[in-house]
Scaffold this active site. Structure first.
Site, mmCIF file in Angstrom:
data_model
loop_
_atom_site.group_PDB
_atom_site.id
_atom_site.type_symbol
_atom_site.label_atom_id
_atom_site.label_comp_id
_atom_site.label_asym_id
_atom_site.label_seq_id
_atom_site.Cartn_x
_atom_site.Cartn_y
_atom_site.Cartn_z
ATOM 1 C CG HIS A 157 69.904 33.812 21.673
ATOM 2 N ND1 HIS A 157 68.695 33.853 22.327
ATOM 3 C CD2 HIS A 157 70.359 32.546 21.810
ATOM 4 C CE1 HIS A 157 68.436 32.662 22.846
ATOM 5 N NE2 HIS A 157 69.434 31.852 22.547
ATOM 6 C CG ASP A 364 68.479 44.175 19.689
ATOM 7 O OD1 ASP A 364 69.055 43.133 20.025
ATOM 8 O OD2 ASP A 364 68.127 45.062 20.482
HETATM 9 C C1 GDG Z 1 70.281 39.122 23.180
HETATM 10 C C2 GDG Z 1 70.065 39.736 21.791
HETATM 11 C C3 GDG Z 1 67.674 38.997 21.905
HETATM 12 C C4 GDG Z 1 67.926 45.246 30.964
HETATM 13 N N1 GDG Z 1 68.149 46.132 31.959
HETATM 14 C C5 GDG Z 1 67.723 45.552 33.080
HETATM 15 C C6 GDG Z 1 67.224 44.281 32.780
HETATM 16 N N2 GDG Z 1 67.343 44.128 31.475
HETATM 17 C C7 GDG Z 1 66.843 42.947 30.760
HETATM 18 C C8 GDG Z 1 65.671 43.342 29.905
HETATM 19 C C9 GDG Z 1 65.599 42.200 28.920
HETATM 20 C C10 GDG Z 1 67.076 41.811 28.801
HETATM 21 O O1 GDG Z 1 67.779 42.406 29.891
HETATM 22 C C11 GDG Z 1 67.681 42.363 27.529
HETATM 23 O O2 GDG Z 1 67.232 41.612 26.456
HETATM 24 P P1 GDG Z 1 67.312 42.143 24.976
HETATM 25 O O3 GDG Z 1 66.591 41.162 24.112
HETATM 26 O O4 GDG Z 1 66.679 43.489 24.914
HETATM 27 O O5 GDG Z 1 68.845 42.301 24.602
HETATM 28 P P2 GDG Z 1 70.247 41.452 24.766
HETATM 29 O O6 GDG Z 1 70.701 41.417 26.165
HETATM 30 O O7 GDG Z 1 71.198 42.104 23.818
HETATM 31 O O8 GDG Z 1 69.900 39.958 24.278
HETATM 32 C C12 GDG Z 1 68.611 40.183 21.644
HETATM 33 C C13 GDG Z 1 68.029 38.278 23.183
HETATM 34 O O9 GDG Z 1 69.417 37.953 23.253
HETATM 35 C C14 GDG Z 1 67.217 36.982 23.343
HETATM 36 O O10 GDG Z 1 67.381 36.146 22.233
HETATM 37 O O11 GDG Z 1 66.351 39.498 22.009
HETATM 38 O O12 GDG Z 1 68.386 40.702 20.344
HETATM 39 O O13 GDG Z 1 70.947 40.834 21.563
HETATM 40 O O14 GDG Z 1 64.888 41.118 29.426
HETATM 41 O O15 GDG Z 1 64.527 43.482 30.722
HETATM 42 N N3 GDG Z 1 66.704 43.431 33.689
HETATM 43 C C15 GDG Z 1 66.673 43.874 34.986
HETATM 44 N N4 GDG Z 1 67.153 45.098 35.362
HETATM 45 C C16 GDG Z 1 67.670 45.969 34.435
HETATM 46 O O16 GDG Z 1 68.046 47.089 34.788
HETATM 47 N N5 GDG Z 1 66.175 43.054 35.939
#
Ligand code: GDG
Length: 461
Positions: A157, A364
């Protein structure tokens, strides 16, 4: 049909009584488990004084999960240590933050071994095994050592770093060789895949033929498989009463100003300090725009047990305070910096109210926030996505987003101005091209693409 055994650090299978939305990955894997049957195995998130391999089975909403508790020392060395202080920074190109400690490496091997030993009896001969992410690199090899001849796939990921960075880690070659226990490895982008292949060929001596890498008598296929969001669910979330109320609340509190939004786990890879500095440059460069905009940065704390995460929290507070102190007026504050999380439908309402989605990680694997921002927009009057060229998502959304180099405050300042001045027609055209991708390559597409490819692999003799 084969059953599916998903193995990940944490399990987010649905629980009884849960009716709130799960995240996209959890939804996709739960749907796959419902369809194919099988088990989702991982750490419960709980501790036990002494590891006993006791499995807690749960079945809810058609999905079976199997979890184990870990010892405090396991969590310290494997999770807070090797996963979050060694691999995470290194794989996000931050060798300045990566800590190489034999104790962490040992704990990581021990926990992977415990996972392998515990999950092995749950795997039937014809099951597909799908291992998730950097917490569990050696697990495939440990299952092979226990006679597992199943098809085993691995999905990463996060980015795979360039070989010159990876080679700073003492266990790099060992880790690389264990990857050949898998039949199929999935990456979000060509760039991460190329880095892996480059390392395998040049440092391990593997041979590449098409998409097949060979090392000794082992073959592993590599593929790109960019993860998506549960687009239908997120579009629906943006239409709920909660989302509409939030949208209204944001618009009212904006009093005609344009909202710029950032939503990120509080993590140094997300480029929050650089983002604040880019925004400050914009305020300095364009005094006429100052009271026309404000930045809402939502950053729920994560991994608070790790020192570098406590440091970034403190430094961001300082920076937000400094910028607000320098520019705020009695009726306007440039940055609203919030250290709490919100429910998904509230987030959807905030995204929809925002004229700009500011997604500027330094590195990322993918970045799902960028896709959620796109999915939440109003087609008639969509906002503009400003996206880091170093996020995996740029490979899919690059045509519609305004791409920036997040290390350059000047580029961020220019991008903000451009996004604010962008005519409606251009915004609509850019949004449409991004939304086409977000709709087509959603999380269900991702899951199917990977499992379909895994099924095609020959079974190990
Ligand atoms: C890893 C990889 C890859 C955030 N704040 C709140 C909240 N979130 C949710 C977002 C989004 C998720 O968390 C974050 O996903 P990301 O993809 O942006 O980042 P990582 O957590 O680092 O994820 C990344 C991912 O795995 C999947 O393969 O895309 O590159 O680093 O869904 O919305 N959700 C809620 N409240 C918040 O305040 N409910």
């Amino acid at each position: 049909m084969s059953r599916l055994i998903v193995i990940s650090n944490r399990v987010s299978a649905p629980r009884d009584g849960q009716n709130g939305a799960q995240g996209g990955l959890a939804v996709a894997l739960s749907a796959a488990l419902r369809e194919m049957g099988g088990i989702w195995f991982g750490w419960s998130g709980e501790t036990t004084d002494s590891f006993n391999g006791h499995i807690h089975f749960q079945r809810a909403q058609g999905v079976t999960s199997a979890t184990v508790d870990l010892e405090p020392q396991d969590i310290e060395e494997y999770y807070n240590g090797y996963a979050n202080r060694t691999l995470w920074p290194l794989f996000h190109y931050r060798i300045d933050l990566a800590e190489y400690e034999r104790g962490f490496a040992g704990g990581y091997q021990r926990v992977n071994d415990r996972f392998a030993e515990t999950v092995r009896p749950l795997i039937d001969k014809s099951d597909l095994v799908w291992v998730q992410d950097y917490h569990l690199f050696p697990l495939g090899q440990m299952l092979r050592d226990r006679g597992c001849t199943n098809r085993i796939g691995f999905f990463l990921h996060i980015p795979w770093p360039p070989r010159r960075l990876l080679n700073t880690m003492p266990e790099a070659a060992d880790l690389g060789r264990t990857m050949f226990a898998y039949d199929l490895i999935g990456f979000h982008t060509e760039e991460w895949l190329d880095s892996f292949v480059d390392f395998a060929v040049r440092d391990l001596g593997a041979k590449l033929d098409g998409d097949l890498l060979t090392l000794g008598d082992r073959h592993v296929r590599v593929m790109t498989c960019p993860i998506g969001i549960d687009t239908r669910e997120f579009v629906a979330a943006a239409q709920t009463t909660n989302a509409r109320l939030t949208y209204r609340r944001m618009k009212d509190s904006a009093v005609g100003r344009d909202l710029i939004v950032g939503v990120d786990r509080l993590d140094y890879s997300k480029g929050l300090e650089e983002r604040f500095l880019g925004y400050e440059r914009f305020l300095a460069d364009h005094p006429e725009e100052r009271k026309e905009v404000f930045l809402l940065q939502i950053a729920p704390p994560s991994r608070g047990a790790v020192e570098s995460y406590r440091k970034i929290r403190a430094s961001l507070e300082g920076l937000a305070g400094h910028i607000n102190g320098a520019y705020a007026d009695m009726d306007w504050v440039p940055i609203r910096y919030v250290n709490q999380g919100y429910p998904r439908d509230v987030l959807a309402g905030i995204y929809r109210a925002a004229r700009i989605g500011l997604v500027t990680p330094l590195r990322d694997g993918m970045n799902l926030v960028a896709k959620e921002y796109v999915a939440a927009q109003n087609a008639d009057d969509p906002g503009v996505l400003i996206l880091s060229r170093f996020a995996g998502a740029a490979a899919q959304l690059g045509e519609g987003a305004v791409l920036v180099n997040p290390f350059s405050a000047d580029e961020m300042s220019d991008a903000l101005l451009r996004a604010l001045r962008m005519p409606l027609e251009e915004r609509q055209a850019r949004w449409r091209s991004m939304m086409d991708n977000v709709e087509r390559e959603d999380v269900l597409w991702w899951r199917k693409r990977f499992t379909d490819a895994l099924v095609q692999e020959p079974v190990v003799a």
